[in-house]
Design a protein around this motif. Structure first.
Motif, short mmCIF file in Angstrom:
data_model
loop_
_atom_site.label_atom_id
_atom_site.label_comp_id
_atom_site.label_asym_id
_atom_site.label_seq_id
_atom_site.Cartn_x
_atom_site.Cartn_y
_atom_site.Cartn_z
N ALA A 22 36.64 37.51 34.99
CA ALA A 22 37.16 36.43 34.29
C ALA A 22 36.22 35.00 34.41
N GLU A 48 36.06 43.40 27.27
CA GLU A 48 36.46 44.28 27.97
C GLU A 48 35.60 45.70 27.94
N GLU A 109 40.13 42.91 41.02
CA GLU A 109 40.31 41.46 39.83
C GLU A 109 41.07 42.13 38.88
N VAL A 110 40.57 43.44 38.51
CA VAL A 110 40.99 43.90 36.86
C VAL A 110 41.29 45.23 37.00
N GLN B 19 48.41 38.22 38.79
CA GLN B 19 47.44 38.04 37.51
C GLN B 19 45.92 37.66 38.13
N ALA B 23 42.51 34.09 36.16
CA ALA B 23 43.34 34.69 35.06
C ALA B 23 44.66 33.97 34.94
N THR B 24 45.10 33.10 36.01
CA THR B 24 46.24 32.50 35.87
C THR B 24 46.11 30.83 35.44
N GLU B 109 38.17 37.67 45.05
CA GLU B 109 38.06 36.79 43.93
C GLU B 109 37.25 35.84 44.19
#
Lengths: 197, 197, 197, 197
Positions: A22, A48, A109-110, B19, B23-24, B109
């Motif tokens: 991100a 993505e 993270e994802v 999230q 991402a938040t 993260e």
DNA sequence: CATGAATGAGTATTCATTCAT
DNA sequence: AATGAATGAATACTCATTCAT
């Protein structure tokens, strides 16, 4: 294979690792790869999908770059496992404790969803596990009979990921070394009484 | 008094976990907490300071919410460790494999630097480790004499974090259970020959 | 008079001069004056009214701080005018060419309208002009008969403001000195042939 | 080609002049130029760089728009200087005393530093000064021999900027006319005794 | 007089992406 | 394949101001 495409994947791979997915903007990838946005979107319809390509790339390079050299360095299957721990230990120290496992970081993270990205993340973790699993099977006779190679490999990965996380967060190798030392004691107990159940 | 501040921290904590931090968006936190942006910035000068408050909050709640109930549930120190693994196992299953360890996720993260956030992340990991370490000491007589409680606790955390990561990424509890099973065998070997070195 | 109110005006005056009106936030004024927002709004209903108070303050201090000392330093009226130019020259040099005339800066930034602020800006400029005008009248016999003291004072102000602007922008005192030198020649021509029309 | 870029610069130029730099929001520029934010930032990485472009634009248009027409209107070099004063006088009156010199306003608002903006502001002032300086040289024989064209041009700029400021702030042309009248008397003295030192 | 929580519109800027050339 | 102009929603954050205590 286009050289431009390769430059994009290479830059994205490095940046996703250093900063996270991100936190890495497309603009940064473009700058680092010296590519214009139109070109990137020619190869990858979205950020993505680019991440998916990065994960494919990790998977392709796992054997030639990581597993291969370790297997060449020593033929002792148990030694190979500890070489893997040494390999990560060096990376952690060399980066001043900023190193995180590329796959592990992205997984946290994802990896919460269930799309192609999560599947490719799992494919990477699976490949690592299978490599370790192979070594465990090779070491079979030296371990207690009841050792399950697949479960054991899962533990190796858990310890590795958890130990790197603790090293990175504590800015110290102490917890990494502690985790590996405890794991080593476990291997010791499993092999000292070889043949037992 | 500051009920608004509490609502903000609560919403941020949940969203960062679900999230991730990057991402938040602040806007999402504001909506979920039913607060206007000026109020958030009245209490927290930046998103990063809000994250620090969330990490403080995790630390404050660790004993009352997690450690305490486990210690009430059983007095057997080794049992307590496996209750911890059960606790996480339930969380992973209950969320359909989308659960990640809140501290672990954030550690990977945003734990790459060395500022206040990383220090507070480490304070959380340290608190977990110390809780486990206390249990290991209590179990002392039942384990081999040479077991180092601190190192052992580091291993417990490593296994926990690594196992949750694998469960979440594989959308299956198999690797989690495998890691815990292997760890349980280790504990078995350490206790079966109690009194030994 | 409240000491708090004075601290607010003092801080605002300094900050408006250093950074300009729009670029100075209420929050900065509050911090520098060590005052809370409620107190500021107790004394001043708006930022604009605070600016008016600052302009009143400039006007009140003009004679005691600027004009008075100059009149004490020399009784020669023409000399007084050049003392004024020296006064500004020193300020420009002392601040490394970042100095701008407080009134002039605000006049250009917020003097475009026709409200109370613009009127108070003009009151300040008028007071300066009147001080100079008085000196010119005192110097009357030494100048050509037809010199209009009011017009002459307007020129003095124009030269001062324009010269400071050029010094500040060019980061050099050259254009300032050039403007004053030319003005001095003009005064020379007006006085050399005193008595003439 | 880049008609969009031109529209942005044009709108920014007008708004910065009318409202000042800080008081002009990017949103207003976007609306007036009928452009979306991404487009603006495609051409200008920041508001400050946009200001630089505006200043470049002023510099480019100085000769074709201002100096050129004046030189075409009259060939008398001294007359040209007073045409310049007339030009500004008309602008002040036509805008109901809200007109400020675009460069002068910006110089006082943002010219306190020493970055690219300040340098470009100075480049504009320098270009004005040089244009006037050229006229003064052309008028050479009609003035006293010792007149320094460069210094004299600096004075012209000072008077112009200071006079516009006074007109705008006082909502009256009186001080402007007074300043120019005094300046005209100076020119008269310099020329009446031509040939003298 | 003073406090500080609360407001919500506004700030400059970045985002991933599209598309005509 | 590649370019780079264009998009517009979203970003984190600041603004001057209000008001209950």
């Amino acid at each position: 294979m286009s050289e431009t495409r390769a430059r994009i994947v290479e830059a994205a791979q490095r940046l996703f690792h250093e900063q996270g997915y991100a936190a890495t903007g497309i603009a940064t990838i473009l700058r680092e790869a010296d590519v214009r946005s139109g070109s990137l979107y020619h190869f990858f319809p979205s950020k993505e999908v680019l991440l998916e390509a990065v994960l494919d790339n990790y998977l392709e390079h796992l054997r030639p770059i990581v597993i291969g050299p370790i297997e060449e360095a020593t033929s002792d299957p148990i030694e190979r496992i500890f070489r893997l721990f040494d390999f990560y230990r060096e990376a952690v120290l060399a980066t001043g404790f900023s190193y995180g496992c590329p796959i592990g970081n992205l997984a946290l993270e994802v990896g919460g969803g269930d799309g192609a990205v999560t599947r490719k993340l799992d494919a990477n973790l699976a490949a690592w596990r299978e490599a370790v699993e192979g070594w465990v099977r090779d070491a079979g006779p030296r371990m207690r009979k009841s050792v399950n190679a697949s479960d054991f490999a899962a533990l190796v990965l858990s310890v590795m990921e958890g130990a790197v996380m603790q090293a990175r967060t504590s800015k110290s190798i102490a917890r990494y070394d502690a985790s590996v030392a405890e794991f080593r004691r476990y291997v010791g107990l499993l092999t000292e009484a070889r043949g037992k159940a």
